[in-house]
Design an enzyme around this catalytic site. Sequence first.
Site, PDB file in Angstrom:
ATOM      1  N   ASP A   1      80.712  52.487  62.871  1.00 41.20           N
ATOM      2  CA  ASP A   1      81.323  52.820  61.586  1.00 41.20           C
ATOM      3  C   ASP A   1      80.490  53.944  60.954  1.00 41.20           C
ATOM      4  OD1 ASP A   1      82.938  52.527  59.312  1.00 41.20           O
ATOM      5  OD2 ASP A   1      81.767  50.879  58.507  1.00 41.20           O
TER       6      ASP A   1
ATOM      7  N   VAL B   1      89.341  46.545  60.555  1.00 36.11           N
ATOM      8  CA  VAL B   1      89.983  45.871  61.690  1.00 36.11           C
ATOM      9  C   VAL B   1      89.275  44.564  62.036  1.00 36.11           C
ATOM     10  CG1 VAL B   1      90.917  47.995  62.700  1.00 36.11           C
ATOM     11  CG2 VAL B   1      88.632  47.221  63.362  1.00 36.11           C
TER      12      VAL B   1
END
Length: 188
Positions: free
Chosen positions: A113, A163
């Site tokens: 990320d 997600v």
Amino acid sequence: MSTSTAQAFSEFNNTNLEPLFSAEQIQQRITELGSQIARDYEGKNPLLIGVLKGACIFISDLLRAIDLKLGIEFMAISSYGASTRTSGEVRIVKDLDVPIEGRDILVVEDIVDTGLTLSYLLANLKSRGATSVKLVALLDKHSRREREVEINYLGFQIPDAFVVGYGLDFAERYRNLPYIAVLKDPQI
Ligand code: IMP
Ligand code: MG
């Protein structure tokens, strides 16, 4: 005859989940990654290091797609509080039980990320004298990157969305979904 219209509860077909990658798509991609890794590490004995807990399902499937002599270990990392987040300081909660000097390391992570966790972890492992340290990541949320991290083997590029599934959680929930989904509303 039953008059009940109540439906059985399903965690897997929850209306708050928007499917992104099916179980079949994930397996297909893992088969490709496994073959590529087996070719690249031919004649070597790599050590796969899974980052707990998110990568536990991915590494279990990936391992069985790599037709090589190899080893598996786990580490657990936790980032410090939000205030020190941008410094990229992370804490090793569970360290390796084995030395990695002279080993070819493949770090296996669920998602990259901001890149803060991985940039710290990769540098830390390199400092222990490994012959090589490479990264396998199932997902890459590249638009969120703050620290450059080279992903050597990538499953899928994803948009900036939260997600879950296939090991990835929201507050420890949804790790057991067989597929990967976008969590539409984290408040629910
Ligand atoms: P970063 O790259 O240091 O920002 O952190 C990556 C870690 O944050 C991953 O290993 C996950 O545990 C978690 N993470 C980041 N994005 C998501 C997501 O969309 N779903 C679930 N976990 C995520
Ligand atoms: Mg993680």
